[in-house]
Scaffold this motif. Structure first.
Motif, short mmCIF file in Angstrom:
data_model
loop_
_atom_site.label_atom_id
_atom_site.label_comp_id
_atom_site.label_asym_id
_atom_site.label_seq_id
_atom_site.Cartn_x
_atom_site.Cartn_y
_atom_site.Cartn_z
N HIS A 89 0.83 -1.22 0.00
CA HIS A 89 0.00 0.00 0.00
C HIS A 89 0.86 1.27 0.00
CE1 HIS A 89 -3.57 -2.40 0.72
NE2 HIS A 89 -2.93 -3.03 1.69
N ASN A 90 2.16 1.07 -0.23
CA ASN A 90 3.12 2.18 -0.23
C ASN A 90 3.26 2.84 1.15
OD1 ASN A 90 2.63 1.93 -3.30
ND2 ASN A 90 4.47 3.20 -3.07
N ARG A 91 3.00 2.03 2.20
CA ARG A 91 3.25 2.52 3.56
C ARG A 91 4.72 2.29 3.87
NH1 ARG A 91 -1.12 -1.54 6.03
NH2 ARG A 91 -3.00 -0.66 5.11
N THR A 92 5.36 3.27 4.45
CA THR A 92 6.74 3.05 4.91
C THR A 92 6.67 2.32 6.25
OG1 THR A 92 6.91 5.07 6.23
CG2 THR A 92 7.44 5.27 3.88
N THR A 93 7.81 2.12 6.86
CA THR A 93 7.82 1.43 8.16
C THR A 93 7.41 2.37 9.30
OG1 THR A 93 10.20 1.91 8.26
CG2 THR A 93 9.55 -0.29 7.50
N VAL A 94 7.20 3.65 9.00
CA VAL A 94 6.72 4.60 10.02
C VAL A 94 5.20 4.72 9.87
CG1 VAL A 94 6.79 7.00 10.81
CG2 VAL A 94 8.88 5.89 9.99
N ALA A 99 5.19 6.59 0.94
CA ALA A 99 6.22 7.04 0.00
C ALA A 99 5.85 6.60 -1.41
CB ALA A 99 7.58 6.45 0.39
N SER A 100 6.19 7.43 -2.37
CA SER A 100 5.91 7.08 -3.76
C SER A 100 6.98 7.64 -4.68
CB SER A 100 4.53 7.61 -4.18
OG SER A 100 4.54 9.02 -4.16
#
Ligand SMILES: Cc1cc2nc3c(=O)[nH]c(=O)nc-3n(C[C@H](O)[C@H](O)[C@H](O)COP(=O)(O)OP(=O)(O)OC[C@H]3O[C@@H](n4cnc5c(N)ncnc54)[C@H](O)[C@@H]3O)c2cc1C
Length: 146
Positions: A89-94, A99-100
């Motif tokens: 889902h383009n979620r970063t680890t935070v 991010a894209s």
């Protein structure tokens, strides 16, 4: 044809040098310090020694410098290349940080960056806590909030 190395060294082997000479390709090692615009288009380049170069067509070599400092500063994980690690889902680890595009590992193309943006936006929308007007009690709750 002219190859501008923009002040960077070109480590050509003997065979490559021979091909460059064979095809009459000029290699300019000096950095470009000025550009000239004529009729709305880039027409001239000036190199450090003051020499001017005119070209019908200029093609910039591909390359990518990752500028993910903002996300990294927030603690987002990156891989060995410096690209941000994201899930499907383009979620970063935070949590809450997406991010894209160029900062994410993958094919560096405009349409891919746009696709990442759409995937992230959809996930953000789906995780939004406020109901929309179409959802049960959505309009009512909005009216109440106003
Ligand atoms: C020479 C070259 C040719 C290319 N040709 C093609 C092509 O023909 N077709 C194609 O599809 N793709 C092409 N690409 C790739 C394409 O440009 C990228 O995939 C695309 O631009 C990525 O979009 P982006 O929004 O992720 O990043 P970018 O377009 O790089 O935008 C990121 C922006 O964020 C800004 N920024 C970075 N950090 C910060 C910060 N901390 N604060 C504020 N702003 C910040 C940057 O200045 C930049 O403006 C090419 C790339 C290069 C270098």
């Amino acid at each position: 044809m002219t190859l501008l190395t923009l002040g960077q060294g070109m480590d050509l082997d003997a065979g490559e040098r021979e091909r460059v000479n064979e095809h009459g390709i000029k290699v300019v090692h000096e950095p470009v310090v000025g550009i000239g615009i004529e009729d709305g288009r880039l027409a001239r380049l000036r190199t450090e020694g003051g020499e001017e170069h005119r070209f019908e067509v200029l093609y910039s070599a591909l390359g990518l410098k990752l500028r993910a400092e903002l996300a990294l500063g927030l603690g987002a994980e990156h891989d060995g290349t410096g690209a941000l690690v994201v899930d499907e889902h383009n979620r970063t680890t935070v949590p809450g940080l997406y991010a894209s595009g160029g900062v994410v590992r993958g094919l560096d193309q405009v349409v891919v960056a746009m696709g990442h943006g759409a995937i992230a936006a959809t996930d953000i929308h789906n995780r939004c806590e406020l109901p929309t007007e179409e959802e049960v009690d959505g309009a009512e709750r909005k009216a109440g909030a106003a």
